[in-house]
Design a protein around this motif. Structure first.
Motif, PDB file in Angstrom:
ATOM      1  N   ALA A 386      29.882  -6.459 -55.020  1.00  0.00           N
ATOM      2  CA  ALA A 386      29.251  -6.151 -56.299  1.00  0.00           C
ATOM      3  C   ALA A 386      28.056  -7.068 -56.556  1.00  0.00           C
ATOM      4  O   ALA A 386      27.009  -6.628 -57.047  1.00  0.00           O
ATOM      5  N   GLN A 387      28.201  -8.355 -56.201  1.00  0.00           N
ATOM      6  CA  GLN A 387      27.099  -9.291 -56.364  1.00  0.00           C
ATOM      7  C   GLN A 387      25.916  -8.910 -55.471  1.00  0.00           C
ATOM      8  O   GLN A 387      24.748  -8.984 -55.884  1.00  0.00           O
ATOM      9  N   VAL A 388      26.205  -8.509 -54.246  1.00  0.00           N
ATOM     10  CA  VAL A 388      25.141  -8.131 -53.319  1.00  0.00           C
ATOM     11  C   VAL A 388      24.395  -6.907 -53.820  1.00  0.00           C
ATOM     12  O   VAL A 388      23.164  -6.817 -53.726  1.00  0.00           O
ATOM     13  N   ALA A 389      25.126  -5.935 -54.377  1.00  0.00           N
ATOM     14  CA  ALA A 389      24.463  -4.748 -54.910  1.00  0.00           C
ATOM     15  C   ALA A 389      23.525  -5.111 -56.055  1.00  0.00           C
ATOM     16  O   ALA A 389      22.396  -4.596 -56.143  1.00  0.00           O
ATOM     17  N   GLU A 390      23.979  -6.027 -56.914  1.00  0.00           N
ATOM     18  CA  GLU A 390      23.121  -6.451 -58.012  1.00  0.00           C
ATOM     19  C   GLU A 390      21.921  -7.242 -57.500  1.00  0.00           C
ATOM     20  O   GLU A 390      20.786  -7.066 -57.989  1.00  0.00           O
ATOM     21  N   MET A 391      22.145  -8.103 -56.491  1.00  0.00           N
ATOM     22  CA  MET A 391      21.047  -8.873 -55.905  1.00  0.00           C
ATOM     23  C   MET A 391      20.030  -7.947 -55.237  1.00  0.00           C
ATOM     24  O   MET A 391      18.828  -8.193 -55.286  1.00  0.00           O
ATOM     25  N   GLN A 392      20.511  -6.874 -54.627  1.00  0.00           N
ATOM     26  CA  GLN A 392      19.601  -5.942 -53.972  1.00  0.00           C
ATOM     27  C   GLN A 392      18.736  -5.208 -54.998  1.00  0.00           C
ATOM     28  O   GLN A 392      17.543  -4.990 -54.773  1.00  0.00           O
ATOM     29  N   ARG A 393      19.332  -4.833 -56.112  1.00  0.00           N
ATOM     30  CA  ARG A 393      18.542  -4.181 -57.162  1.00  0.00           C
ATOM     31  C   ARG A 393      17.490  -5.142 -57.725  1.00  0.00           C
ATOM     32  O   ARG A 393      16.330  -4.763 -57.952  1.00  0.00           O
ATOM     33  N   THR A 394      17.898  -6.412 -57.932  1.00  0.00           N
ATOM     34  CA  THR A 394      16.953  -7.403 -58.440  1.00  0.00           C
ATOM     35  C   THR A 394      15.827  -7.650 -57.455  1.00  0.00           C
ATOM     36  O   THR A 394      14.649  -7.773 -57.831  1.00  0.00           O
ATOM     37  N   ALA A 395      16.174  -7.712 -56.172  1.00  0.00           N
ATOM     38  CA  ALA A 395      15.152  -7.934 -55.154  1.00  0.00           C
ATOM     39  C   ALA A 395      14.177  -6.768 -55.079  1.00  0.00           C
ATOM     40  O   ALA A 395      12.979  -6.956 -54.881  1.00  0.00           O
ATOM     41  N   GLY A 396      14.682  -5.532 -55.252  1.00  0.00           N
ATOM     42  CA  GLY A 396      13.796  -4.385 -55.244  1.00  0.00           C
ATOM     43  C   GLY A 396      12.809  -4.415 -56.405  1.00  0.00           C
ATOM     44  O   GLY A 396      11.623  -4.098 -56.235  1.00  0.00           O
ATOM     45  N   THR A 397      13.293  -4.832 -57.565  1.00  0.00           N
ATOM     46  CA  THR A 397      12.400  -4.954 -58.712  1.00  0.00           C
ATOM     47  C   THR A 397      11.346  -6.035 -58.481  1.00  0.00           C
ATOM     48  O   THR A 397      10.158  -5.855 -58.791  1.00  0.00           O
ATOM     49  N   LYS A 398      11.765  -7.146 -57.919  1.00  0.00           N
ATOM     50  CA  LYS A 398      10.830  -8.231 -57.636  1.00  0.00           C
ATOM     51  C   LYS A 398       9.801  -7.821 -56.599  1.00  0.00           C
ATOM     52  O   LYS A 398       8.618  -8.175 -56.686  1.00  0.00           O
ATOM     53  N   LEU A 399      10.235  -7.048 -55.586  1.00  0.00           N
ATOM     54  CA  LEU A 399       9.322  -6.582 -54.543  1.00  0.00           C
ATOM     55  C   LEU A 399       8.249  -5.672 -55.139  1.00  0.00           C
ATOM     56  O   LEU A 399       7.063  -5.779 -54.793  1.00  0.00           O
ATOM     57  N   ALA A 400       8.655  -4.799 -56.042  1.00  0.00           N
ATOM     58  CA  ALA A 400       7.672  -3.922 -56.683  1.00  0.00           C
ATOM     59  C   ALA A 400       6.668  -4.731 -57.497  1.00  0.00           C
ATOM     60  O   ALA A 400       5.469  -4.431 -57.515  1.00  0.00           O
ATOM     61  N   GLY A 401       7.146  -5.803 -58.161  1.00  0.00           N
ATOM     62  CA  GLY A 401       6.238  -6.657 -58.917  1.00  0.00           C
ATOM     63  C   GLY A 401       5.249  -7.380 -58.025  1.00  0.00           C
ATOM     64  O   GLY A 401       4.068  -7.515 -58.372  1.00  0.00           O
ATOM     65  N   LEU A 402       5.717  -7.859 -56.846  1.00  0.00           N
ATOM     66  CA  LEU A 402       4.808  -8.527 -55.914  1.00  0.00           C
ATOM     67  C   LEU A 402       3.734  -7.569 -55.408  1.00  0.00           C
ATOM     68  O   LEU A 402       2.560  -7.940 -55.260  1.00  0.00           O
ATOM     69  N   GLU A 403       4.129  -6.338 -55.103  1.00  0.00           N
ATOM     70  CA  GLU A 403       3.150  -5.365 -54.626  1.00  0.00           C
ATOM     71  C   GLU A 403       2.099  -5.054 -55.692  1.00  0.00           C
ATOM     72  O   GLU A 403       0.912  -4.870 -55.379  1.00  0.00           O
ATOM     73  N   ARG A 404       2.522  -5.010 -56.947  1.00  0.00           N
ATOM     74  CA  ARG A 404       1.546  -4.787 -58.024  1.00  0.00           C
ATOM     75  C   ARG A 404       0.574  -5.966 -58.153  1.00  0.00           C
ATOM     76  O   ARG A 404      -0.627  -5.783 -58.363  1.00  0.00           O
ATOM     77  N   GLN A 405       1.108  -7.194 -57.986  1.00  0.00           N
ATOM     78  CA  GLN A 405       0.227  -8.368 -58.051  1.00  0.00           C
ATOM     79  C   GLN A 405      -0.789  -8.360 -56.907  1.00  0.00           C
ATOM     80  O   GLN A 405      -1.960  -8.700 -57.098  1.00  0.00           O
ATOM     81  N   ILE A 406      -0.341  -7.990 -55.716  1.00  0.00           N
ATOM     82  CA  ILE A 406      -1.261  -7.943 -54.571  1.00  0.00           C
ATOM     83  C   ILE A 406      -2.360  -6.915 -54.816  1.00  0.00           C
ATOM     84  O   ILE A 406      -3.544  -7.165 -54.557  1.00  0.00           O
TER      85      ILE A 406
END
Length: 543
Positions: A386-406
């Motif tokens: 359950a923790q990994v699933a939540e971490m994966q969702r958080t990482a996906g959101t962070k990845l989208a934010g990094l791509e927008r910054q780039i």
């Protein structure tokens, strides 16, 4: 000045018949020397040339080094000049196939001409005639400059093609790293693929170093050497240089880069042996405190060397072997701390290690406790999922934010007029891109379990059920693993009373007196087994 006489027009006179000749032939790489016939064909043509002019060929000097640098870096040319130095009394003619074999660099071309002139040697080429006239030197310089231009253009073209391959995610190493091999495919061309069983050995070594099972680079080296010898995959010796390059190699994490060509790190098209988090752990360990290498014979003669300490002073016990009159060895442990009451007092190895093995045999849970531990592991596994699933969702959101910054910084570069601002934006983009690659690799590989729950749980339960069975295998690396996993501190040993109460790790510290325990929970004290205590704790966690 060349020893060859010159005619009235200024051109070098032809050497007389019977002149000693030396043939120099060269190809640009060892691969051409091994797979092609360039050296043989050059030598054949040079011999025909020498025979036509009546020269006596004394020796041949071949080379398989590139001509894009100092000729003193060519082994064959160095040997030729040394030969001329040793035979100063003889005037030689140096015969070579083409002017490009002489040198493809103007500076070193002229330097080599002066060096040969100093040794009294006359260069002759099959496709060019040297003349000691202004016109002849001019033509020679033009042809040498043309060769240098071709060399630099070829180098630029090769770099452009190779850097383009790296930008597309392909590794372009001349030799694949250990655990990989090049394989040609219709879609990717030459691409790195796993080279089994070497890939599994390298993967285990990298993961072992990241997890701390292999404490130092010396232990990684010995592990690789032992495994390669057992699998008979490599006969080459494993050096410290190989280990250092292996631990620093981002290819094993699925990345490619070429900093020398300005290509930053990016996700490769090949399969990584480890994930990005494991690679980062390795780099953190390499950049951290330096560890002293473990002894090569650690755990072979004295299984508890470095682990057992003196109960009187707290310092590790030394080990030694005393020799009797007939040369028989008597192994001992002893304290060498001056001022300690046990200083110099020896303890027989069989006695100390026998007491430790008896202690290890007692570290066994009941069947009921083992069942409860299995349930706790399963519960922890589900919580972790359950923790990994939540971490994966958080990482996906962070990845989208990094791509927008780039993308935002790329738009700023397009509108920027100041070179300083452009440079600052590029540095920021490079940093964000590195974070993006690491996060992307973590999403693709880092959140995936390394096996099923049965594959992960059963070995742990077998070890917990009886660490003595692992110890009884006699393998030094497994015995060191038992010491690290079962005990949190060194074992104190008294030469009079034996082992002191050990400080074990979870879950072994639950076994201390698990037969019975006095429990007072607000009412009258009563005796409860450890099974009951752990079961109550488990029910509380599951509620």
């Amino acid at each position: 000045m060349n020893k060859a006489t010159t005619n009235l027009k200024g051109s070098a006179a032809m050497p007389q018949a019977g002149t000693k000749a030396i043939i120099y032939c060269r190809v640009s790489s060892k691969k051409q020397s091994a797979e092609g016939s360039g050296l043989e064909s050059q030598e054949h043509r040079c011999r025909q040339y020498a025979e036509a002019r009546g020269y006596e060929v004394e020796t041949v000097f071949p080379d398989d080094a590139s001509g894009g640098g100092d000729f003193m870096n060519r082994p064959g040319m160095v040997a030729l000049l040394a030969y001329l130095e040793a035979r100063r009394e003889t005037d030689f003619v140096i015969v070579f196939d083409d002017l490009k074999r002489f040198s493809r660099d103007i500076e070193f071309h002229k330097k080599l001409r002066r060096t040969l002139d100093k040794h009294g040697a006359t260069p002759e080429c099959l496709n060019f005639r040297f003349e000691d006239t202004p016109e002849g030197e001019f033509v020679e310089t033009i042809i040498a400059a043309q060769g240098e231009l071709e060399r630099k253009q070829n180098r630029r073209q090769v770099i452009q093609k190779m850097s383009a391959r790296v930008e597309q995610g392909y590794a372009v190493m001349s030799q694949p790293p250990w655990g990989y091999k090049y394989e040609r495919s219709r879609e990717h061309g030459h691409i790195l693929v796993r080279d089994e069983p070497l890939a599994l050995i390298v993967q285990e070594a990298l993961e072992g170093y990241a997890a701390g099972r292999l404490q130092s680079q010396a232990e990684v080296r010995r592990f690789l050497a032992a495994q390669l010898q057992l699998s008979e995959t490599r006969t080459r010796k494993v050096s410290f240089c190989v280990v250092r390059k292996m631990l620093r190699q981002p290819v094993y994490a699925g990345f490619v880069e070429a900093a020398c060509w300005g290509v930053s790190r990016r996700v490769g098209r090949h399969e990584g042996l480890i994930d990005a988090s494991t690679f980062n752990k390795i780099q953190d360990r390499l950049n951290g405190a330096v560890r002293a290498p473990a002894r090569k014979d650690l755990g072979t003669k004295f299984a508890l060397r470095g682990f057992v300490e003196c109960a009187d002073c707290g310092n590790p016990l030394y080990s030694c072997v005393s020799r009797g009159r007939l040369g028989k060895g008597y192994p001992y442990y002893l304290c060498q701390t001056k001022g300690c009451v046990s200083y110099g007092k020896s303890i027989r190895r069989d006695q100390l290690e026998g007491d430790f093995e008896a202690l290890l045999r007692d570290m066994r849970p009941t069947k009921a406790l083992l069942t409860l531990v299995r349930e706790m592991f399963l519960h922890a596994w589900e919580l972790r999922r359950a923790q990994v699933a939540e971490m994966q969702r958080t990482a996906g959101t962070k990845l989208a934010g990094l791509e927008r910054q780039i993308d935002d910084f790329l738009d700023r570069i397009a509108d920027a007029a100041s070179p300083t601002a452009v440079t600052a934006y590029e540095r920021r983009i490079e940093k964000l891109d590195a974070e993006r690659l690491q996060l992307q690799s973590q999403i693709e590989n880092g959140f995936k379990p390394k096996g099923t729950i049965e594959e992960c749980l059963e070995p742990a339960l077998q070890f917990f059920a009886s660490p003595w069975k692992v110890w009884a295998s006699g393998r030094p690396e497994l015995r060191r693993l038992v010491l690290r996993l079962a005990f949190s501190e060194r074992l104190a040993y008294c030469r009079k009373t034996g082992t002191r109460t050990p400080k074990t790790t979870l879950p072994f510290n639950m076994l201390e007196g698990f037969q019975a325990r006095e429990v007072c929970d607000g009412g009258p004290c009563r005796t409860r087994t450890y099974d009951q205590v752990i079961k109550s704790h488990l029910l509380y966690q599951l509620s």
